[in-house]
Design a protein around this motif. Structure first.
Motif, mmCIF file in Angstrom:
data_model
loop_
_atom_site.group_PDB
_atom_site.id
_atom_site.type_symbol
_atom_site.label_atom_id
_atom_site.label_comp_id
_atom_site.label_asym_id
_atom_site.label_seq_id
_atom_site.Cartn_x
_atom_site.Cartn_y
_atom_site.Cartn_z
ATOM 1 N N ALA A 55 0.824 -1.217 0.000
ATOM 2 C CA ALA A 55 0.000 0.000 0.000
ATOM 3 C C ALA A 55 0.856 1.264 0.000
ATOM 4 N N HIS A 56 2.096 1.142 0.407
ATOM 5 C CA HIS A 56 2.981 2.308 0.483
ATOM 6 C C HIS A 56 3.863 2.488 -0.747
ATOM 7 N N VAL A 57 4.170 1.400 -1.457
ATOM 8 C CA VAL A 57 5.075 1.525 -2.603
ATOM 9 C C VAL A 57 4.344 1.601 -3.936
ATOM 10 N N VAL A 58 3.111 1.118 -3.991
ATOM 11 C CA VAL A 58 2.349 1.210 -5.234
ATOM 12 C C VAL A 58 1.650 2.559 -5.245
ATOM 13 N N GLU A 59 2.007 3.375 -6.223
ATOM 14 C CA GLU A 59 1.431 4.709 -6.313
ATOM 15 C C GLU A 59 0.648 4.822 -7.620
ATOM 16 N N ARG A 60 -0.667 4.768 -7.492
ATOM 17 C CA ARG A 60 -1.548 4.857 -8.654
ATOM 18 C C ARG A 60 -2.732 5.761 -8.294
ATOM 19 N N ARG A 61 -3.258 6.456 -9.295
ATOM 20 C CA ARG A 61 -4.506 7.180 -9.090
ATOM 21 C C ARG A 61 -5.602 6.126 -9.025
ATOM 22 N N LEU A 62 -6.450 6.223 -8.018
ATOM 23 C CA LEU A 62 -7.524 5.257 -7.851
ATOM 24 C C LEU A 62 -8.794 5.739 -8.546
ATOM 25 N N ALA A 63 -9.483 4.814 -9.176
ATOM 26 C CA ALA A 63 -10.763 5.127 -9.809
ATOM 27 C C ALA A 63 -11.778 5.430 -8.727
ATOM 28 N N SER A 64 -12.557 6.457 -8.936
ATOM 29 C CA SER A 64 -13.606 6.815 -7.992
ATOM 30 C C SER A 64 -14.644 7.639 -8.742
ATOM 31 N N GLY A 65 -15.842 7.086 -8.844
ATOM 32 C CA GLY A 65 -16.885 7.782 -9.590
ATOM 33 C C GLY A 65 -16.456 7.946 -11.039
ATOM 34 N N PRO A 66 -16.564 9.175 -11.591
ATOM 35 C CA PRO A 66 -16.191 9.379 -12.990
ATOM 36 C C PRO A 66 -14.679 9.494 -13.207
ATOM 37 N N THR A 67 -13.904 9.539 -12.133
ATOM 38 C CA THR A 67 -12.450 9.663 -12.247
ATOM 39 C C THR A 67 -11.851 8.328 -12.669
ATOM 40 N N SER A 68 -11.072 8.366 -13.734
ATOM 41 C CA SER A 68 -10.427 7.133 -14.174
ATOM 42 C C SER A 68 -9.231 6.850 -13.263
ATOM 43 N N GLY A 69 -8.870 5.618 -13.201
ATOM 44 C CA GLY A 69 -7.728 5.204 -12.402
ATOM 45 C C GLY A 69 -7.793 3.715 -12.146
ATOM 46 N N MET A 70 -6.937 3.270 -11.261
ATOM 47 C CA MET A 70 -6.854 1.851 -10.931
ATOM 48 C C MET A 70 -8.003 1.463 -10.010
ATOM 49 N N ASN A 71 -8.637 0.340 -10.314
ATOM 50 C CA ASN A 71 -9.649 -0.213 -9.411
ATOM 51 C C ASN A 71 -8.942 -0.858 -8.234
ATOM 52 N N TRP A 72 -9.392 -0.558 -7.034
ATOM 53 C CA TRP A 72 -8.827 -1.152 -5.822
ATOM 54 C C TRP A 72 -9.946 -1.318 -4.800
ATOM 55 N N CYS A 73 -9.845 -2.331 -3.979
ATOM 56 C CA CYS A 73 -10.833 -2.561 -2.934
ATOM 57 C C CYS A 73 -10.127 -2.561 -1.585
#
Length: 160
Positions: A55-73
């Motif tokens: 969780a600390h070394v992987v830096e990605r924009r997360l998808a949320s609503g209309p914002t594109s990014g990486m899916n994460w749970c």
């Protein structure tokens, strides 16, 4: 003949946890001698690895609503595929950091993390219906029992 796997009504996380325990169980630690040259793992389990490292070394924009990014749970452990993949990532990380201190981490990123993270976060992957604020329960693939004549072509584990 082997016992059939648990049905979809059973708890898939508990079923996977039991399977992983079975696959990774080694000699009884009380009766096996520990090799003094074997280094201790950096993380004691997959949860420590995900929360304390990944969780600390992987830096990605997360998808949320209309914002594109990486899916994460945030409840990654509730997705059987994610639990299995992240467990494999942790074990590979622990092995490569010790066995190949010069290039092991590069190999881990390229050959292990990148493909698993891509699969987990893909538009069709296990986190596709989740976002950082919402977990959606996993849906197992539909399965029909294999006919006995198909299974008869393959030896059971107790016959090998």
């Amino acid at each position: 003949m082997t016992t059939p796997p648990p049905g979809p009504a059973d708890d898939p996380v508990a079923d996977l946890t039991t399977l992983l325990d079975h696959l990774t169980s080694g000699p009884d630690p009380d009766t096996a001698s520990q090799d003094p040259d074997t280094p201790e793992p950096a993380f004691n389990n997959v949860d420590e690895f995900v929360a304390g490292y990944l969780a600390h070394v992987v830096e990605r924009r997360l998808a949320s609503g209309p914002t594109s990014g990486m899916n994460w749970c945030p409840r990654w452990w509730a997705h059987p595929e994610a639990l299995s993949r992240l467990y494999a990532l942790w074990r590979a990380w622990e092995t490569l950091r010790v066995d190949d201190p010069q290039t092991g981490m590069s190999i881990w990123w390229r050959d292990h993390l990148d493909p698993h993270l891509t699969a987990l976060s893909a538009e069709y992957g296990p986190f596709s219906r989740c976002n950082p604020d919402k977990h959606t329960e996993p849906r197992p693939l539909p399965v029909e029992p294999a006919p006995p004549e198909v299974l008869a072509q393959f030896p059971d584990l107790d016959e090998i």
